[in-house]
Design a protein around this motif. Structure first.
Motif, PDB file in Angstrom:
ATOM      1  N   VAL A  87       0.846  -1.191   0.000  1.00 44.08           N
ATOM      2  CA  VAL A  87       0.000   0.000   0.000  1.00 44.08           C
ATOM      3  C   VAL A  87       0.885   1.247   0.000  1.00 44.08           C
ATOM      4  O   VAL A  87       1.893   1.303   0.709  1.00 44.08           O
ATOM      5  N   SER A  88       0.517   2.222  -0.803  1.00 45.52           N
ATOM      6  CA  SER A  88       1.190   3.527  -0.793  1.00 45.52           C
ATOM      7  C   SER A  88       0.130   4.568  -0.463  1.00 45.52           C
ATOM      8  O   SER A  88      -0.879   4.681  -1.165  1.00 45.52           O
ATOM      9  N   GLU A  89       0.373   5.357   0.585  1.00 48.29           N
ATOM     10  CA  GLU A  89      -0.677   6.265   1.057  1.00 48.29           C
ATOM     11  C   GLU A  89      -0.072   7.523   1.674  1.00 48.29           C
ATOM     12  O   GLU A  89       0.965   7.469   2.334  1.00 48.29           O
ATOM     13  N   GLU A  90      -0.770   8.650   1.423  1.00 48.96           N
ATOM     14  CA  GLU A  90      -0.375   9.910   2.080  1.00 48.96           C
ATOM     15  C   GLU A  90      -1.002   9.962   3.468  1.00 48.96           C
ATOM     16  O   GLU A  90      -2.180   9.635   3.627  1.00 48.96           O
ATOM     17  N   MET A  91      -0.239  10.396   4.462  1.00 45.57           N
ATOM     18  CA  MET A  91      -0.789  10.409   5.813  1.00 45.57           C
ATOM     19  C   MET A  91       0.006  11.362   6.701  1.00 45.57           C
ATOM     20  O   MET A  91       1.136  11.760   6.375  1.00 45.57           O
ATOM     21  N   PHE A  92      -0.618  11.722   7.807  1.00 47.94           N
ATOM     22  CA  PHE A  92       0.086  12.469   8.843  1.00 47.94           C
ATOM     23  C   PHE A  92       0.830  11.447   9.705  1.00 47.94           C
ATOM     24  O   PHE A  92       0.249  10.439  10.117  1.00 47.94           O
ATOM     25  N   GLY A  93       2.084  11.654   9.932  1.00 50.84           N
ATOM     26  CA  GLY A  93       2.876  10.694  10.688  1.00 50.84           C
ATOM     27  C   GLY A  93       3.571   9.718   9.751  1.00 50.84           C
ATOM     28  O   GLY A  93       3.595   9.893   8.531  1.00 50.84           O
ATOM     29  N   VAL A  94       4.140   8.665  10.341  1.00 52.86           N
ATOM     30  CA  VAL A  94       4.910   7.692   9.568  1.00 52.86           C
ATOM     31  C   VAL A  94       4.369   6.290   9.807  1.00 52.86           C
ATOM     32  O   VAL A  94       4.091   5.897  10.947  1.00 52.86           O
ATOM     33  N   ARG A  95       4.225   5.554   8.698  1.00 55.36           N
ATOM     34  CA  ARG A  95       3.869   4.138   8.795  1.00 55.36           C
ATOM     35  C   ARG A  95       4.682   3.394   7.745  1.00 55.36           C
ATOM     36  O   ARG A  95       4.639   3.728   6.562  1.00 55.36           O
ATOM     37  N   GLY A  96       5.414   2.392   8.180  1.00 54.25           N
ATOM     38  CA  GLY A  96       6.249   1.651   7.240  1.00 54.25           C
ATOM     39  C   GLY A  96       7.451   2.477   6.808  1.00 54.25           C
ATOM     40  O   GLY A  96       8.168   3.049   7.614  1.00 54.25           O
ATOM     41  N   ARG A  97       7.638   2.592   5.485  1.00 53.62           N
ATOM     42  CA  ARG A  97       8.802   3.285   4.931  1.00 53.62           C
ATOM     43  C   ARG A  97       8.353   4.545   4.194  1.00 53.62           C
ATOM     44  O   ARG A  97       7.382   4.520   3.442  1.00 53.62           O
ATOM     45  N   ILE A  98       9.041   5.646   4.444  1.00 52.38           N
ATOM     46  CA  ILE A  98       8.710   6.913   3.777  1.00 52.38           C
ATOM     47  C   ILE A  98       9.178   6.851   2.323  1.00 52.38           C
ATOM     48  O   ILE A  98      10.321   6.519   2.034  1.00 52.38           O
ATOM     49  N   ASP A  99       8.273   7.154   1.424  1.00 49.48           N
ATOM     50  CA  ASP A  99       8.601   7.239  -0.008  1.00 49.48           C
ATOM     51  C   ASP A  99       9.066   8.669  -0.264  1.00 49.48           C
ATOM     52  O   ASP A  99       8.263   9.573  -0.505  1.00 49.48           O
ATOM     53  N   MET A 100      10.378   8.883  -0.196  1.00 49.51           N
ATOM     54  CA  MET A 100      10.942  10.230  -0.265  1.00 49.51           C
ATOM     55  C   MET A 100      10.611  10.903  -1.594  1.00 49.51           C
ATOM     56  O   MET A 100      10.230  12.083  -1.629  1.00 49.51           O
ATOM     57  N   ALA A 101      10.743  10.170  -2.697  1.00 38.42           N
ATOM     58  CA  ALA A 101      10.533  10.763  -4.023  1.00 38.42           C
ATOM     59  C   ALA A 101       9.123  11.311  -4.161  1.00 38.42           C
ATOM     60  O   ALA A 101       8.919  12.464  -4.587  1.00 38.42           O
ATOM     61  N   ASN A 102       8.124  10.518  -3.786  1.00 39.17           N
ATOM     62  CA  ASN A 102       6.734  10.968  -3.932  1.00 39.17           C
ATOM     63  C   ASN A 102       6.364  12.003  -2.879  1.00 39.17           C
ATOM     64  O   ASN A 102       5.517  12.879  -3.125  1.00 39.17           O
ATOM     65  N   THR A 103       6.974  11.911  -1.707  1.00 43.54           N
ATOM     66  CA  THR A 103       6.697  12.920  -0.680  1.00 43.54           C
ATOM     67  C   THR A 103       7.173  14.296  -1.146  1.00 43.54           C
ATOM     68  O   THR A 103       6.460  15.307  -1.013  1.00 43.54           O
ATOM     69  N   ILE A 104       8.371  14.359  -1.708  1.00 47.96           N
ATOM     70  CA  ILE A 104       8.899  15.623  -2.234  1.00 47.96           C
ATOM     71  C   ILE A 104       8.072  16.100  -3.423  1.00 47.96           C
ATOM     72  O   ILE A 104       7.744  17.285  -3.538  1.00 47.96           O
ATOM     73  N   LYS A 105       7.728  15.169  -4.303  1.00 44.68           N
ATOM     74  CA  LYS A 105       6.945  15.510  -5.499  1.00 44.68           C
ATOM     75  C   LYS A 105       5.610  16.141  -5.116  1.00 44.68           C
ATOM     76  O   LYS A 105       5.121  17.065  -5.773  1.00 44.68           O
ATOM     77  N   ARG A 106       5.011  15.658  -4.051  1.00 40.84           N
ATOM     78  CA  ARG A 106       3.709  16.161  -3.616  1.00 40.84           C
ATOM     79  C   ARG A 106       3.833  17.262  -2.558  1.00 40.84           C
ATOM     80  O   ARG A 106       2.832  17.647  -1.936  1.00 40.84           O
ATOM     81  N   ASN A 107       5.058  17.725  -2.342  1.00 40.28           N
ATOM     82  CA  ASN A 107       5.298  18.789  -1.369  1.00 40.28           C
ATOM     83  C   ASN A 107       4.809  18.371   0.017  1.00 40.28           C
ATOM     84  O   ASN A 107       4.240  19.150   0.776  1.00 40.28           O
ATOM     85  N   GLY A 108       5.046  17.104   0.363  1.00 43.58           N
ATOM     86  CA  GLY A 108       4.535  16.544   1.604  1.00 43.58           C
ATOM     87  C   GLY A 108       5.161  17.120   2.849  1.00 43.58           C
ATOM     88  O   GLY A 108       4.484  17.278   3.878  1.00 43.58           O
ATOM     89  N   ARG A 113       2.245  15.944   5.253  1.00 40.62           N
ATOM     90  CA  ARG A 113       1.608  14.713   4.780  1.00 40.62           C
ATOM     91  C   ARG A 113       2.659  13.897   4.019  1.00 40.62           C
ATOM     92  O   ARG A 113       3.060  14.244   2.917  1.00 40.62           O
ATOM     93  N   LEU A 114       3.073  12.832   4.661  1.00 37.88           N
ATOM     94  CA  LEU A 114       4.124  11.993   4.093  1.00 37.88           C
ATOM     95  C   LEU A 114       3.528  10.849   3.271  1.00 37.88           C
ATOM     96  O   LEU A 114       2.463  10.307   3.615  1.00 37.88           O
ATOM     97  N   THR A 115       4.199  10.504   2.188  1.00 36.58           N
ATOM     98  CA  THR A 115       3.806   9.325   1.417  1.00 36.58           C
ATOM     99  C   THR A 115       4.570   8.138   1.970  1.00 36.58           C
ATOM    100  O   THR A 115       5.805   8.119   1.969  1.00 36.58           O
ATOM    101  N   CYS A 116       3.823   7.163   2.476  1.00 37.56           N
ATOM    102  CA  CYS A 116       4.439   5.995   3.107  1.00 37.56           C
ATOM    103  C   CYS A 116       4.071   4.717   2.363  1.00 37.56           C
ATOM    104  O   CYS A 116       2.950   4.554   1.873  1.00 37.56           O
ATOM    105  N   ASN A 117       5.033   3.820   2.287  1.00 38.58           N
ATOM    106  CA  ASN A 117       4.814   2.505   1.717  1.00 38.58           C
ATOM    107  C   ASN A 117       4.819   1.475   2.842  1.00 38.58           C
ATOM    108  O   ASN A 117       5.742   1.435   3.652  1.00 38.58           O
ATOM    109  N   PHE A 118       3.781   0.651   2.889  1.00 38.22           N
ATOM    110  CA  PHE A 118       3.705  -0.356   3.946  1.00 38.22           C
ATOM    111  C   PHE A 118       2.867  -1.540   3.459  1.00 38.22           C
ATOM    112  O   PHE A 118       2.214  -1.486   2.417  1.00 38.22           O
ATOM    113  N   GLU A 119       2.915  -2.622   4.225  1.00 41.46           N
ATOM    114  CA  GLU A 119       2.120  -3.811   3.911  1.00 41.46           C
ATOM    115  C   GLU A 119       0.915  -3.863   4.830  1.00 41.46           C
ATOM    116  O   GLU A 119       1.007  -3.523   6.010  1.00 41.46           O
ATOM    117  N   GLU A 120      -0.197  -4.323   4.259  1.00 42.70           N
ATOM    118  CA  GLU A 120      -1.438  -4.385   5.028  1.00 42.70           C
ATOM    119  C   GLU A 120      -2.162  -5.683   4.694  1.00 42.70           C
ATOM    120  O   GLU A 120      -2.248  -6.080   3.532  1.00 42.70           O
TER     121      GLU A 120
END
Length: 380
Positions: A87-108, A113-120
């Motif tokens: 799962v890749s999702e924008e959220m407040f806080g951190v869950r799993g691994r921060i997707d730096m490229a997409n977070t910067i791209k979206r001005n997170g 609002r950080l873009t995090c990659n995690f398993e669910e």
């Protein structure tokens, strides 16, 4: 369509076996079709038959749908399998691994609002998706019994958390069964058979169940024979079973554009330390062929090509294996019982018919009886 007794329902396949072009049919009661499929699917046929209800069911579409609804209901009651999904999702806080490229791209970082990659854990695993999609398609199938359609719609609702997918042959080949999901074997196998037979209808959004083709019934018959002897191996003189790939022995390519000799592969090979039996399964309307000359019908004979094929297997295996090699050709019986045994150039060859319109117990007994001529086979 009302559901009739299984005993009165038949599948019909056609094949012009006669050289003069005449066509006849092979019929298999729905009850016996399920008996064959129970071996193909490796399920307890008596238990499943009882669950389906021997007094109610109809054609192949309603039979297969009933099997699917019963086996799916069991799975839901026991608890649906789940698997981890990326799962890749924008959220407040951190869950799993921060997707730096997409977070910067979206001005997170600016809006926290950080873009995090995690398993669910998710119910939308492949085997669940196959069942859900098959049920959705069945809900739009012409000819489905009204009561069964309601069961299908109810199950579809109970599986609402599962995302449907686009089915294909490749999708089914990706399913990997293990001990935790062994109860999925039956519904996935039924879903595969339904997928093969369910075609888009002329009506938009509707499906039409097509009759089993000769090729499909041939494949079912062949797999049944293999699985039957595999399961009952301890009741035979043999210790192993496989499908042999046979190369042409004492044959060498000398010259020409290329070597186009076909590969030979047996349907079933039963073997022990001293002997091997090659079993060829032929889903033909008759084990016999006849021809007309000037309007006169000549004496019927066994189908030449089938004997030639078997004989090629026997002679090549004889060179390859230091064993007594024998052969058996099995046909469905269609009004004429065949049981012939020959000695051909040192090989015992039997040609038999199995009455698929008899009771499951009679089919069971006949399958074992086919091996009787070979019980005493041994190297001299």
């Amino acid at each position: 369509m009302s559901l009739n007794s299984f005993y009165n329902c038949t599948l019909v396949t056609f094949r012009p076996n006669y050289l003069d072009g005449r066509v006849a049919s092979v019929t298999i009661p729905i009850r016996n079709l399920f008996y064959l499929l129970s071996y193909v699917w490796d399920v307890d046929w008596e238990m499943e038959w009882s669950a389906i209800n021997a007094d109610k069911s109809g054609d192949a579409l309603n039979l297969l749908t009933k099997i699917l609804t019963i086996s799916t209901d069991r799975i839901i009651r026991r608890g649906l399998d789940r698997g981890y999904k990326d799962v890749s999702e924008e959220m407040f806080g951190v869950r799993g691994r921060i997707d730096m490229a997409n977070t910067i791209k979206r001005n997170g970082f600016a809006n926290a609002r950080l873009t995090c990659n995690f398993e669910e854990l998710d119910y939308s695993v492949l085997h669940n998706q196959i069942i859900k999609t098959t049920l959705v398609n069945l809900s739009h199938a012409n000819g489905l019994d009204k009561g069964l359609r309601e069961e299908v719609l109810d199950l579809t609702h109970r599986l609402k958390a599962i995302e449907p997918i686009e089915l294909s042959q490749n999708v089914f080949s990706k399913v990997r069964f293990h001990s935790n999901i062994r109860n999925y074997r039956l519904p996935v196998a039924v879903s595969k058979l339904i997928y093969d037979q369910l075609m888009p209808s002329r009506e938009t959004g509707k499906y039409q169940f097509v009759n089993f083709t000769e090729e499909k019934l041939h494949a079912i018959f062949e797999k049944f024979v293999f699985k039957y002897y595999e399961k009952h191996l301890n009741q035979t003189i043999y210790i192993g079973i496989k499908s042999d790939t046979v190369s042409w022995q004492d044959t060498y390519f000398e010259e020409g554009i290329d070597d186009f000799l076909p590969v030979m592969k047996t349907d079933v090979s039963l073997f022990n330390n001293e002997s091997k039996l090659v079993v060829e399964c032929k889903f033909y309307e008759s084990a016999l062929q006849s021809r007309r000359i000037n309007g006169k019908e000549l004496r019927e004979t066994f189908i030449s090509n089938h004997l030639y094929q078997l004989f090629a297997y026997l002679k090549n295996l004889e060179i390859k294996n230091n064993k007594v090699i024998s052969g058996l050709i099995l046909y469905p019986e269609n009004g004429k019982k065949i049981s012939s045994v020959y000695s051909m150039h040192g090989h015992k060859v039997s040609i038999k018919t199995i009455n698929l319109d008899s009771s499951p117990q009679e089919i069971n007994d006949a399958m074992l009886a086919c091996l009787t001529p070979f019980r005493s086979m041994a190297i001299n």
